[in-house]
Design a protein around this motif. Structure first.
Motif: not given
Length: 334
Positions: A118-119, A126-130, A135-140
């Motif tokens: 959301e932020p 970034g685009d949808t893929h980026a 988000a996955r990088e931040l989860l990790d």
């Protein structure tokens, strides 16, 4: 020299007059009354004090979430733009808040990955893929696994929710994090995990952190400096070890002495008389003088100036010459 990324210069925040009764005189609430503080990249300042001292208000002022009645907030040496302006929204991408209650900070209708993205959507990054990759990088980065990204806040534990809040705050690569009591709603075992995570992320990313808390044991683990607030004023600011082991201001001494050791409450605890005055009825002179054991006439007449008393150490007290430095090296704050 490491210049401050965020500065407050004598900021003041008063709230509209309030009445306690129909025939009472309206009184202005003086939440923050002339606070100055510098926050540098890669450092953490612990802002501590009793409830009602103005800590959270300072955090909101620094982020521009509330306007200052007087004084100035500077971001990278420039005045912070007016709230809701395009310039303010641009700077807000680089300054984020981590709130006390993770469940209240999250939207219960959105999944974890939607919360983190959301932020990025708001700030058009970034685009949808980026955004999904980010988000996955931040989860990790915050210690969550990939299967958490489709869960909703109510399906997570308190510690997991706070990790999501932290990941969301980091999404835009901020320079500053204001953490407002970020661990007080968590179990003790989880608190240490979140503090360790903040320390690791700061070392990796070089973020400046304002860590607002009433828990000196937690502050010791993360802060390089501590600023002690009382009724809208900073009364002592110094490196963490100086405040915890050699506090000078009588209020800071009482605050540190209240930290229990392994045997429970300390025998030499300094018990202050009375309750903190209301911000709507602030005493004349030094705000602490009605409770101070060292009070003299000048304390009730003039407000002390926060002045340098040593390298990186500032104290606001008329009685500094008469204050006996208290050695608290035996306190088990960790």
């Amino acid at each position: 020299m490491n210049r401050p990324v965020l500065q407050a210069r004598a900021v003041v925040r008063h709230y509209s007059p309030m009445r306690s009764g129909v025939f009472s005189r309206a009184r202005t609430i003086r939440a923050v009354d002339g606070v100055s503080i510098d926050l540098r990249r890669g450092e953490t300042i612990g802002l501590v004090g009793e409830s009602g001292s103005g800590k959270s208000t300072v955090g909101r002022l620094l982020l521009g979430l509330e306007p200052a009645n007087a004084g100035q907030v500077l971001f990278e040496g420039k005045p912070l733009a007016k709230m809701d302006s395009a310039a303010w929204r641009h700077s807000r991408a680089r300054m984020q808040m981590v709130y006390q209650d993770p469940l209240a900070a999250l939207d219960r209708r959105l999944t974890v990955h939607q919360q983190i993205e959301e932020p990025l959507i708001i700030h058009r990054l970034g685009d949808t893929h980026a955004r999904r990759v980010r988000a996955r990088e931040l989860l990790d980065a915050v210690g969550l696994q990939s299967h958490h990204d489709e869960r909703y806040p109510h399906e997570l534990s308190g510690g997991q929710r706070q990790r999501v809040v932290l990941a969301r705050a980091l999404a835009t690569n901020p320079d500053v994090l204001v953490c407002d009591e970020p661990i007080s709603a968590l179990d003790v075992s989880i608190q240490a995990q979140i503090i360790n995570l903040l320390v690791a992320l700061q070392q990796k990313l070089g973020i400046a952190i304002l860590f607002i808390s009433h828990d000196l044991r937690a502050v010791r683990q993360i802060a390089s400096r501590i600023a002690v607030m009382y009724l809208g004023h900073i009364v002592e600011e110094a490196p963490t070890a100086d405040v915890l082991f050699h506090p000078l201001h009588p209020y800071a001494q009482a605050l540190v002495s209240a930290v229990p050791d392994h045997r429970g409450l300390r025998r030499d605890r300094i018990v202050l008389k009375g309750e903190p005055p209301s911000p709507a009825n602030r005493p004349r002179g030094c705000a602490f003088h009605p409770r101070c054991p060292l009070v003299v006439d000048v304390c009730s007449q003039h407000s002390p100036v926060l002045r340098e008393v040593g390298p990186g150490k500032r104290v606001a007290c008329h009685r500094l010459d008469g204050v006996k430095a208290v050695d608290h090296r035996q306190i088990e704050v960790g």
